[in-house]
Design an enzyme around this catalytic site. Structure first.
Site, PDB file in Angstrom:
ATOM      1  N   CYS A 110      44.933  41.394  41.169  1.00 43.82           N
ATOM      2  CA  CYS A 110      43.687  42.575  41.339  1.00 43.82           C
ATOM      3  C   CYS A 110      42.938  41.735  42.567  1.00 43.82           C
ATOM      4  O   CYS A 110      42.768  40.938  42.908  1.00 43.82           O
ATOM      5  CB  CYS A 110      42.892  42.264  40.283  1.00 43.82           C
ATOM      6  SG  CYS A 110      41.083  43.188  40.325  1.00 43.82           S
ATOM      7  N   CYS A 111      42.323  43.045  43.273  1.00 47.13           N
ATOM      8  CA  CYS A 111      41.796  42.955  44.605  1.00 47.13           C
ATOM      9  C   CYS A 111      40.340  42.443  44.345  1.00 47.13           C
ATOM     10  O   CYS A 111      39.597  42.860  43.209  1.00 47.13           O
ATOM     11  CB  CYS A 111      41.771  44.046  45.326  1.00 47.13           C
ATOM     12  SG  CYS A 111      41.064  45.428  44.780  1.00 47.13           S
ATOM     13  N   GLY A 112      39.699  41.890  44.910  1.00 48.74           N
ATOM     14  CA  GLY A 112      38.132  41.511  44.788  1.00 48.74           C
ATOM     15  C   GLY A 112      37.933  40.373  44.029  1.00 48.74           C
ATOM     16  O   GLY A 112      38.614  39.898  43.159  1.00 48.74           O
TER      17      GLY A 112
END
Length: 211
Positions: A110-112
């Protein structure tokens, strides 16, 4: 116990309103200080926090990072308030797995940083499933939040701190209350005081201004 009024200052401020426009005034602001934690003579971390009750802050920080696992492992604790230094002796620190992966990141696909997982390896190591039948009533929840906000004297004067308390689940009786510029620090302070005073968590609840 530290007197919190010693750690706020008056500063020049300019306020704007539609009715009166700009107006010069004085505003009370809360302070912050670096706290450097040494474990067995080795510098472990520096945390920026509110400069009061820093022994609770330091102990709770080491607990939340997995360095302190039991009261028996904590030896001598010395505090230099003027320099913002806490020295602690922790049995087994050199062999502690958490100390070797402190601040190493744990990244998933997952990004962030706001992922539904862990950013630091120590969080992944220490996380465990919560199984509890503790409940409180809506009225108790509202009462605890009222105690949290009404008890935060530094927030009333400055608007610059978070607050939190730990209470008995059955009676909603407050056991410990803390304030800090950082919401994570508030939880560390609660953790540290409970650790030092032998307060268990299984039948307790926390009311907290942070998200």
């Amino acid at each position: 116990m530290d007197v919190k009024t010693n750690y706020t200052t008056l500063t020049h401020a300019r306020r704007y309103s539609l009715e009166h426009g700009w107006k010069d005034s004085e505003d009370e602001v809360t302070g912050e200080s670096p706290l450097t934690v040494y474990v067995n003579g080795t510098e472990f971390a520096t945390v920026v926090c509110s400069p009061w009750e820093i022994e609770f802050m330091a102990v709770g920080f080491l607990c939340s990072e997995g360095i302190l696992r039991s009261r028996e492992a904590l030896g001598d604790l010395s505090l230099d308030r003027d320099k913002g230094i806490v020295q602690m002796q922790v049995e087994g620190f050199e062999e502690n797995t958490a100390s070797k992966v402190f601040l190493k990141r744990y990244i998933n696909s997952c990004c962030g940083r706001s992922r539904a997982s862990f950013y630091y390896s120590t969080d992944a190591m220490l996380c465990k499933r919560v199984e509890s039948d503790v409940t409180i009533t809506p009225a108790q929840a509202l009462d605890l939040m009222e105690q949290t906000m009404s008890g935060s004297e530094v927030f009333k004067r400055t608007g610059g701190v978070h607050a939190g308390l730990i209470a008995e689940a059955g009676t909603a009786r407050m056991l410990s209350f803390h304030e800090d510029i950082g919401r994570n620090n508030v939880l560390d302070r609660i953790y540290g005081r409970c650790f030092l005073e032998g307060i268990g968590f299984s039948d307790k609840v926390i009311a907290f201004s942070g998200r």
